[in-house]
Design a protein around this motif. Structure first.
Motif, PDB file in Angstrom:
ATOM      1  N   ALA A  42       1.037  -1.216   0.117  1.00 32.07           N
ATOM      2  CA  ALA A  42       0.121   0.008  -0.001  1.00 32.07           C
ATOM      3  C   ALA A  42       0.783   1.467   0.270  1.00 32.07           C
ATOM      4  N   ALA A  43       2.133   1.048   0.520  1.00 33.03           N
ATOM      5  CA  ALA A  43       2.962   2.347   0.553  1.00 33.03           C
ATOM      6  C   ALA A  43       3.414   2.814  -0.711  1.00 33.03           C
ATOM      7  N   ALA A  44       3.217   1.774  -1.768  1.00 29.29           N
ATOM      8  CA  ALA A  44       3.722   2.332  -3.082  1.00 29.29           C
ATOM      9  C   ALA A  44       2.942   3.032  -3.974  1.00 29.29           C
ATOM     10  N   VAL A  45       1.655   3.230  -3.567  1.00 32.67           N
ATOM     11  CA  VAL A  45       0.384   3.995  -4.120  1.00 32.67           C
ATOM     12  C   VAL A  45       1.016   5.584  -4.189  1.00 32.67           C
ATOM     13  N   GLY A  46       0.799   6.110  -5.245  1.00 31.56           N
ATOM     14  CA  GLY A  46       1.403   7.730  -5.383  1.00 31.56           C
ATOM     15  C   GLY A  46       2.610   7.811  -5.461  1.00 31.56           C
ATOM     16  N   ASP A  66      -2.681  -3.566   1.992  1.00 31.14           N
ATOM     17  CA  ASP A  66      -2.212  -4.572   3.090  1.00 31.14           C
ATOM     18  C   ASP A  66      -3.320  -4.891   3.758  1.00 31.14           C
ATOM     19  N   PRO A  67      -3.046  -6.247   4.604  1.00 29.81           N
ATOM     20  CA  PRO A  67      -4.081  -6.461   5.733  1.00 29.81           C
ATOM     21  C   PRO A  67      -4.226  -5.074   6.662  1.00 29.81           C
ATOM     22  N   PRO A  68      -5.461  -4.883   7.059  1.00 35.73           N
ATOM     23  CA  PRO A  68      -6.771  -5.874   6.888  1.00 35.73           C
ATOM     24  C   PRO A  68      -7.632  -5.557   5.639  1.00 35.73           C
ATOM     25  N   LEU A  73     -10.939  -7.778   1.284  1.00 37.81           N
ATOM     26  CA  LEU A  73     -11.456  -7.701  -0.215  1.00 37.81           C
ATOM     27  C   LEU A  73     -11.151  -9.221  -0.470  1.00 37.81           C
ATOM     28  N   ARG A  74     -10.078  -9.682  -0.330  1.00 43.35           N
ATOM     29  CA  ARG A  74      -9.911 -11.112  -0.365  1.00 43.35           C
ATOM     30  C   ARG A  74     -10.642 -12.205  -0.179  1.00 43.35           C
ATOM     31  N   GLY A  75     -11.256 -11.773   1.153  1.00 47.83           N
ATOM     32  CA  GLY A  75     -12.180 -12.782   1.881  1.00 47.83           C
ATOM     33  C   GLY A  75     -13.623 -12.961   0.670  1.00 47.83           C
ATOM     34  N   LEU A  76     -13.880 -11.687   0.144  1.00 44.92           N
ATOM     35  CA  LEU A  76     -15.055 -11.749  -0.746  1.00 44.92           C
ATOM     36  C   LEU A  76     -14.981 -12.914  -1.728  1.00 44.92           C
ATOM     37  N   ALA A 317       0.431 -13.219   2.632  1.00 46.85           N
ATOM     38  CA  ALA A 317      -0.982 -12.567   2.633  1.00 46.85           C
ATOM     39  C   ALA A 317      -1.456 -12.553   0.995  1.00 46.85           C
ATOM     40  N   HIS A 318      -0.404 -12.265   0.221  1.00 51.44           N
ATOM     41  CA  HIS A 318      -0.712 -12.144  -1.254  1.00 51.44           C
ATOM     42  C   HIS A 318      -0.515 -13.346  -2.134  1.00 51.44           C
ATOM     43  N   PHE A 319      -0.420 -14.468  -1.435  1.00 51.29           N
ATOM     44  CA  PHE A 319      -0.314 -15.792  -2.136  1.00 51.29           C
ATOM     45  C   PHE A 319      -1.184 -15.996  -3.192  1.00 51.29           C
ATOM     46  N   CYS A 320      -1.022 -16.274  -4.372  1.00 50.11           N
ATOM     47  CA  CYS A 320      -2.024 -16.176  -5.526  1.00 50.11           C
ATOM     48  C   CYS A 320      -3.302 -16.508  -5.372  1.00 50.11           C
ATOM     49  N   LEU A 321      -4.209 -15.920  -5.250  1.00 52.44           N
ATOM     50  CA  LEU A 321      -5.738 -16.352  -5.122  1.00 52.44           C
ATOM     51  C   LEU A 321      -6.104 -17.456  -5.854  1.00 52.44           C
TER      52      LEU A 321
END
Length: 388
Positions: A42-46, A66-68, A73-76, A317-321
């Motif tokens: 998330a810190a990369a945005v902008g 990043d979490p949470p 969103l991933r949980g959806l 956390a970002h393991f391929c969905l």
């Protein structure tokens, strides 16, 4: 170069665009960056983030959170991509692969496994999963011709085009809901669980990553088998070993150059260097997957390899969905090609093959193959008789 870098402390690099970055190439370092909460997507945005394309494209999808927020969103979508749900697609995947190879056999004794298998198999399965109607040819044409064929620069210069196509798809599903992933996400939006911007970004992420990377992986995997005839024959004679071979191919194939940059939230010791707060780190999964400290004879394709898991789907956390779906598509593509195309071999010299450069995933333009068309047609007729 990767072999040299793995033997050194963490490297400083200057990509074609954006700021300088650290580059992690060792398995342990890459694994840490992908899972350590001190490194943030998330810190990369902008920011003027390190990248290979001229344009930086920020959005609110899974790869910018990043979490949470990412967890929410991933949980959806977790249920839609569970192993149990994806396993139900196995029969459909095999049926579709057989239909695609029917066309190869009919036009034999040569065919292109990129245009006739590697692209249409994940394209069709993903469209069915997402809810793209079979008659929505404009969207499918855009996916195949534009998305798969574009360079990173070309894609980042046309975010409006991508979002326009996806917005049209969302509008279509709103008017004609079905039993599909996009309808499920739209209902989550109606319940206030996801914003419109998040919904749009999620579908863009799924469409781009779920199609392009799998098509590239199928193509490259078949290429590596075709250039090693002994391994190809072995898999043909022992199809029960294909699932293990798929995992080794996911380790061995150099599909992606780098992951999205993570920024350190605090000072972190990594790979013999001090990454200071605010500095970006790029990871090279292809280099990590060839780390001889983890994988003996790492530069060799060992189809029955055992040991630690590869990082082809990432880590943390970002393991391929869509890992379960990708494995299914890759397994079915290899199984069906070997069963339906006896005598399968390259139809051109290896050095005549043309690799795509600058795209989202490394892949070939075409993969021309030859096969025993008489035997192939006999197999097709036997299948039809059994089916009757």
């Amino acid at each position: 170069m990767y072999a040299h870098l793995r033997e050194q402390p963490l490297a400083r690099v200057r990509p074609a665009y954006g700021q300088e970055a650290w580059l992690a190439t060792r398995y342990a370092d890459v694994r840490q960056v992908l899972s350590d909460p001190r490194f943030s997507l998330a810190a990369a945005v902008g920011r003027d983030k390190p990248r290979t394309g001229a344009e930086a494209w920020d959005q609110v999808g899974l790869m910018s959170l990043d979490p949470p927020g990412h967890t929410r969103l991933r949980g959806l979508m977790t249920k839609e991509f569970s192993a149990r749900r994806i396993d139900r697609l196995a029969d459909r995947a095999r049926h579709l692969a057989d239909q695609l190879l029917d066309r190869v056999v009919e036009s034999g004794p040569r065919g292109d496994l990129v245009g006739l298998l590697a692209i249409p198999l994940p394209l069709t399965l993903n469209c069915e999963l997402f809810g793209v109607p079979s008659d929505h040819s404009r969207f499918r044409t855009w996916l195949e011709d534009t998305l798969f064929g574009s360079t990173v620069d070309e894609l980042t210069e046309q975010p409006a085009t991508i979002t326009t196509h996806v917005s049209e798809l969302l509008a279509l599903r709103r008017g004609e809901p079905g039993d599909d992933l996009i309808t499920s996400l739209l209902r989550a939006g109606e319940r206030g669980e996801v914003t419109e911007d998040e919904l749009l970004a999620l579908v863009v992420d799924l469409v781009v990553a779920g199609f392009v990377t799998v098509a590239g992986q199928i193509t490259a995997s078949l290429y590596h088998l075709l250039t090693r005839p002994r391994l190809l024959v072995r898999l043909s004679e022992q199809p029960e070993t294909i699932p293990a071979a798929v995992e080794e191919l996911l380790r061995y194939v150099e599909l992606l150059d780098f992951t999205a940059p993570r920024y350190a939230n605090e000072d972190v010791e990594l790979g013999g260097a001090l990454v200071r707060a605010g500095e970006p780190v790029l990871t090279a999964p292809a280099a990590a997957n060839r780390d001889p400290a983890v994988f003996p004879h790492a530069d060799h394709l060992v189809l029955d390899r055992s040991g630690p898991p590869h990082l082809g789907f990432g880590h943390g956390a970002h393991f391929c969905l869509g890992a379960h779906l990708a494995r299914l598509e890759l397994r079915v593509a290899i199984e069906t090609a070997l069963r339906r195309l006896p005598g399968l071999r390259l139809a051109v010299p290896e050095d005549a093959l043309r690799w795509r450069t600058g795209g989202i995933a490394n892949s070939l333009h075409e993969l021309p193959v030859a096969f025993d068309v008489t035997r192939s047609r006999a197999i097709r007729e036997a299948d039809r008789t059994d089916g009757a």
